[in-house]
Design a protein around this motif. Structure first.
Motif, PDB file in Angstrom:
ATOM      1  N   LYS A   1     -41.580  40.525  31.308  1.00  0.00           N
ATOM      2  CA  LYS A   1     -41.246  39.264  31.984  1.00  0.00           C
ATOM      3  C   LYS A   1     -40.075  39.428  32.959  1.00  0.00           C
ATOM      4  CE  LYS A   1     -39.274  34.702  30.769  1.00  0.00           C
ATOM      5  NZ  LYS A   1     -37.816  34.965  30.875  1.00  0.00           N
ATOM      6  N   ASP A   2     -39.011  40.085  32.522  1.00  0.00           N
ATOM      7  CA  ASP A   2     -37.820  40.181  33.360  1.00  0.00           C
ATOM      8  C   ASP A   2     -37.740  41.483  34.156  1.00  0.00           C
ATOM      9  OD1 ASP A   2     -36.899  37.645  32.675  1.00  0.00           O
ATOM     10  OD2 ASP A   2     -35.958  38.383  30.845  1.00  0.00           O
ATOM     11  N   THR A   3     -38.847  42.224  34.198  1.00  0.00           N
ATOM     12  CA  THR A   3     -38.975  43.363  35.108  1.00  0.00           C
ATOM     13  C   THR A   3     -39.754  42.889  36.327  1.00  0.00           C
ATOM     14  OG1 THR A   3     -38.954  44.983  33.305  1.00  0.00           O
ATOM     15  CG2 THR A   3     -39.919  45.684  35.395  1.00  0.00           C
ATOM     16  N   SER A   4     -39.276  43.212  37.501  1.00  0.00           N
ATOM     17  CA  SER A   4     -39.967  42.820  38.731  1.00  0.00           C
ATOM     18  C   SER A   4     -40.793  43.985  39.253  1.00  0.00           C
ATOM     19  CB  SER A   4     -38.943  42.378  39.784  1.00  0.00           C
ATOM     20  OG  SER A   4     -38.008  43.417  40.021  1.00  0.00           O
ATOM     21  N   GLY A   5     -41.699  43.680  40.184  1.00  0.00           N
ATOM     22  CA  GLY A   5     -42.388  44.752  40.874  1.00  0.00           C
ATOM     23  C   GLY A   5     -43.894  44.734  40.836  1.00  0.00           C
ATOM     24  N   LEU A   6     -44.485  45.890  41.132  1.00  0.00           N
ATOM     25  CA  LEU A   6     -45.901  46.012  41.466  1.00  0.00           C
ATOM     26  C   LEU A   6     -46.822  46.127  40.253  1.00  0.00           C
ATOM     27  CD1 LEU A   6     -45.564  48.517  44.431  1.00  0.00           C
ATOM     28  CD2 LEU A   6     -45.901  46.039  44.579  1.00  0.00           C
ATOM     29  N   LEU A   7     -47.911  45.367  40.314  1.00  0.00           N
ATOM     30  CA  LEU A   7     -48.976  45.398  39.315  1.00  0.00           C
ATOM     31  C   LEU A   7     -50.320  45.456  40.025  1.00  0.00           C
ATOM     32  CD1 LEU A   7     -47.997  42.568  36.798  1.00  0.00           C
ATOM     33  CD2 LEU A   7     -48.369  44.948  36.193  1.00  0.00           C
ATOM     34  N   MET A   8     -51.259  46.252  39.488  1.00  0.00           N
ATOM     35  CA  MET A   8     -52.617  46.230  40.022  1.00  0.00           C
ATOM     36  C   MET A   8     -53.475  45.320  39.147  1.00  0.00           C
ATOM     37  SD  MET A   8     -53.799  50.118  39.121  1.00  0.00           S
ATOM     38  CE  MET A   8     -53.499  50.870  37.509  1.00  0.00           C
ATOM     39  N   VAL A   9     -54.345  44.566  39.785  1.00  0.00           N
ATOM     40  CA  VAL A   9     -55.178  43.569  39.115  1.00  0.00           C
ATOM     41  C   VAL A   9     -56.626  43.779  39.534  1.00  0.00           C
ATOM     42  CG1 VAL A   9     -55.608  41.097  38.813  1.00  0.00           C
ATOM     43  CG2 VAL A   9     -53.250  41.930  39.141  1.00  0.00           C
ATOM     44  N   ALA A  10     -57.537  43.767  38.564  1.00  0.00           N
ATOM     45  CA  ALA A  10     -58.959  44.008  38.852  1.00  0.00           C
ATOM     46  C   ALA A  10     -59.700  42.696  39.081  1.00  0.00           C
ATOM     47  CB  ALA A  10     -59.600  44.776  37.695  1.00  0.00           C
TER      48      ALA A  10
ATOM     49  N   LEU B   1     -49.545  56.823  40.243  1.00  0.00           N
ATOM     50  CA  LEU B   1     -48.119  57.000  40.488  1.00  0.00           C
ATOM     51  C   LEU B   1     -47.428  55.680  40.182  1.00  0.00           C
ATOM     52  CD1 LEU B   1     -45.660  58.573  41.576  1.00  0.00           C
ATOM     53  CD2 LEU B   1     -46.284  57.729  43.868  1.00  0.00           C
ATOM     54  N   ARG B   2     -46.498  55.710  39.239  1.00  0.00           N
ATOM     55  CA  ARG B   2     -45.736  54.501  38.891  1.00  0.00           C
ATOM     56  C   ARG B   2     -44.259  54.859  38.858  1.00  0.00           C
ATOM     57  NH1 ARG B   2     -48.212  52.824  33.426  1.00  0.00           N
ATOM     58  NH2 ARG B   2     -48.708  55.055  33.391  1.00  0.00           N
ATOM     59  N   GLN B   3     -43.537  54.406  39.877  1.00  0.00           N
ATOM     60  CA  GLN B   3     -42.112  54.688  39.964  1.00  0.00           C
ATOM     61  C   GLN B   3     -41.309  53.389  39.953  1.00  0.00           C
ATOM     62  OE1 GLN B   3     -41.654  57.147  43.503  1.00  0.00           O
ATOM     63  NE2 GLN B   3     -41.705  59.008  42.260  1.00  0.00           N
ATOM     64  N   TYR B   4     -40.190  53.453  39.268  1.00  0.00           N
ATOM     65  CA  TYR B   4     -39.306  52.297  39.106  1.00  0.00           C
ATOM     66  C   TYR B   4     -37.901  52.648  39.593  1.00  0.00           C
ATOM     67  CZ  TYR B   4     -42.666  50.235  35.760  1.00  0.00           C
ATOM     68  OH  TYR B   4     -43.771  49.698  35.151  1.00  0.00           O
ATOM     69  N   TYR B   5     -37.156  51.616  39.967  1.00  0.00           N
ATOM     70  CA  TYR B   5     -35.714  51.738  40.107  1.00  0.00           C
ATOM     71  C   TYR B   5     -35.099  51.128  38.854  1.00  0.00           C
ATOM     72  CZ  TYR B   5     -35.917  53.138  45.002  1.00  0.00           C
ATOM     73  OH  TYR B   5     -36.146  53.822  46.167  1.00  0.00           O
TER      74      TYR B   5
ATOM     75  N   VAL C   1     -37.220  56.305  38.453  1.00  0.00           N
ATOM     76  CA  VAL C   1     -37.873  56.708  37.208  1.00  0.00           C
ATOM     77  C   VAL C   1     -39.381  56.777  37.419  1.00  0.00           C
ATOM     78  CG1 VAL C   1     -38.221  56.138  34.780  1.00  0.00           C
ATOM     79  CG2 VAL C   1     -36.037  55.610  35.871  1.00  0.00           C
ATOM     80  N   THR C   2     -39.986  57.887  37.026  1.00  0.00           N
ATOM     81  CA  THR C   2     -41.431  58.059  37.153  1.00  0.00           C
ATOM     82  C   THR C   2     -42.048  58.120  35.764  1.00  0.00           C
ATOM     83  OG1 THR C   2     -41.144  59.299  39.207  1.00  0.00           O
ATOM     84  CG2 THR C   2     -43.274  59.488  38.093  1.00  0.00           C
ATOM     85  N   LEU C   3     -43.040  57.273  35.530  1.00  0.00           N
ATOM     86  CA  LEU C   3     -43.720  57.247  34.242  1.00  0.00           C
ATOM     87  C   LEU C   3     -44.873  58.242  34.228  1.00  0.00           C
ATOM     88  CD1 LEU C   3     -44.014  53.436  33.371  1.00  0.00           C
ATOM     89  CD2 LEU C   3     -42.445  55.110  32.394  1.00  0.00           C
ATOM     90  N   GLU C   4     -44.878  59.085  33.209  1.00  0.00           N
ATOM     91  CA  GLU C   4     -46.044  59.939  32.975  1.00  0.00           C
ATOM     92  C   GLU C   4     -46.991  59.262  31.993  1.00  0.00           C
ATOM     93  OE1 GLU C   4     -46.876  64.351  31.109  1.00  0.00           O
ATOM     94  OE2 GLU C   4     -45.232  64.125  32.559  1.00  0.00           O
ATOM     95  N   THR C   5     -46.408  58.517  31.059  1.00  0.00           N
ATOM     96  CA  THR C   5     -47.170  57.676  30.136  1.00  0.00           C
ATOM     97  C   THR C   5     -46.685  56.250  30.314  1.00  0.00           C
ATOM     98  OG1 THR C   5     -45.545  58.108  28.396  1.00  0.00           O
ATOM     99  CG2 THR C   5     -47.502  59.526  28.448  1.00  0.00           C
ATOM    100  N   GLY C   6     -47.374  55.289  29.702  1.00  0.00           N
ATOM    101  CA  GLY C   6     -46.990  53.894  29.897  1.00  0.00           C
ATOM    102  C   GLY C   6     -46.921  53.121  28.593  1.00  0.00           C
ATOM    103  N   ARG C   7     -45.986  53.477  27.730  1.00  0.00           N
ATOM    104  CA  ARG C   7     -45.839  52.785  26.448  1.00  0.00           C
ATOM    105  C   ARG C   7     -45.028  51.504  26.611  1.00  0.00           C
ATOM    106  NH1 ARG C   7     -49.987  55.574  25.206  1.00  0.00           N
ATOM    107  NH2 ARG C   7     -49.602  57.798  24.857  1.00  0.00           N
ATOM    108  N   THR C   8     -45.166  50.612  25.649  1.00  0.00           N
ATOM    109  CA  THR C   8     -44.414  49.355  25.659  1.00  0.00           C
ATOM    110  C   THR C   8     -42.913  49.638  25.719  1.00  0.00           C
ATOM    111  OG1 THR C   8     -46.125  48.262  24.352  1.00  0.00           O
ATOM    112  CG2 THR C   8     -43.949  47.225  24.391  1.00  0.00           C
ATOM    113  N   HIS C   9     -42.232  49.022  26.697  1.00  0.00           N
ATOM    114  CA  HIS C   9     -40.776  49.133  26.852  1.00  0.00           C
ATOM    115  C   HIS C   9     -40.315  50.582  27.051  1.00  0.00           C
ATOM    116  CE1 HIS C   9     -40.168  45.150  24.354  1.00  0.00           C
ATOM    117  NE2 HIS C   9     -40.853  44.977  25.479  1.00  0.00           N
ATOM    118  N   GLN C  10     -41.195  51.450  27.571  1.00  0.00           N
ATOM    119  CA  GLN C  10     -40.895  52.887  27.591  1.00  0.00           C
ATOM    120  C   GLN C  10     -39.569  53.227  28.275  1.00  0.00           C
ATOM    121  OE1 GLN C  10     -44.108  55.655  28.396  1.00  0.00           O
ATOM    122  NE2 GLN C  10     -42.784  56.917  29.680  1.00  0.00           N
TER     123      GLN C  10
END
Length: 308
Positions: free
Chosen positions: A136-145, A164-168, A223-232
């Protein structure tokens, strides 16, 4: 109505904790509500949450069926970065919940998306079109089908680690190294069921980070995610003693003021499901994030080339 029952064998301790440990779908707080509302009994009698269970105790409780949420389309403005017949990429603002849930039946990204377009059906009524989530309190890009074919293709890309998923992330403390990798498995915290934690039997979780800029007491990371776990990212940063600034769940009590963690999904890369074209999108830091950085003091070291 769902009926649950537990017979105490070798468990010991408080009633609320024993029941929460035995039934993973209920938090200790929820069990406390069951007890306070008289829904939970021990040997047919009501007990307090701090009752110490004994061998042979029979614990029973009835749980009402959850209310079925009806998700309504709502005319909520969206920052759409890209859209085609298969998918769209949205820049979600801080404070917006991705999909309806208890406590957030409306005003979510899904409510807004339903007003804008047709979505895939794979995740049902509550999460149509949602391939992946951010907090909720993270901003940014999401892909939607927008259709089931695209949803399956995009989900497969995530599973195969092809996105590719990169964060600041603005984190507490000053880094000596310029880059690094955190490889530590994540799972539900044994101490607090609302949190995730690094646990020996958790799922693989890999996070890569690189210093963007150093400040006095803080560091801005890519920060670059290799995996995408909850709150990683939030858990991994806490694990290396550099919690995300403003994080109310994993950060220190004394942190930057704001409306939540300073974490922004800035870059998203994906393969267009139909054409196979490689696409990449960027979302600039939101104003609240830029303002916070402007109020910090840059850290300068004559050996630090990244700030020169």
């Amino acid at each position: 109505m769902t009926q649950e029952q537990l017979t105490i064998e070798n468990q010991t301790g408080r009633l609320d904790k024993v029941v929460a440990d035995a039934f993973e779908q209920y938090t200790r707080t929820q069990v406390g509500h069951f007890i306070a509302d008289g829904q939970l009994t021990v040997n047919g009698a009501s007990k307090k949450a701090n009752y110490k269970v004994k061998a042979g105790d029979v614990i029973s409780f009835d749980i009402p069926e959850p209310e079925v949420l009806k998700v309504e389309a709502e005319d909520i403005p969206l920052d759409i970065v890209y859209e085609d017949d298969d998918l769209l990429v949205v820049n979600k603002p801080q404070g917006m919940v991705v999909h309806p849930a208890a406590g957030h039946p409306s005003g979510t990204l899904v409510n807004a998306l339903m007003y804008h377009t047709k979505l895939s059906d794979i995740n049902g009524v509550i999460r149509p079109g949602i391939v992946h989530r951010i907090d909720k309190d993270t901003s940014g890009l999401l892909m939607v089908a927008k259709n089931d074919y695209a949803h399956e293709a995009l989900s497969a890309q995530l599973k195969d680690k092809k996105n590719l998923r990169q964060y600041y992330a603005l984190v507490h403390g000053e880094f000596k190294e310029n880059k690094g990798t955190i490889n530590a498995p994540l799972g539900r915290s044994k101490a607090d069921r609302k949190k995730q934690a690094v646990v020996a039997d958790g799922r693989e979780a890999v996070t890569h980070f690189e210093v963007v800029k150093r400040y006095v007491g803080f560091t801005l990371l890519r920060v670059t995610l290799e995996t995408g776990r909850t709150h990683q990212i939030r858990v991994h940063m806490q694990y290396i003693n550099h919690p995300v600034a403003g994080d109310p769940l994993y950060g220190p009590s004394k942190t930057l003021a704001g409306n939540g963690q300073y974490l922004h999904a800035a870059t998203l890369g994906l393969t267009q499901p139909t054409s196979g074209e490689e696409l990449q999108f960027e979302a600039p830091l939101p104003d609240y994030f830029e303002t916070a950085l402007a109020n910090l003091t840059p850290y300068f070291d004559e050996n630090d080339t990244m700030n020169q």
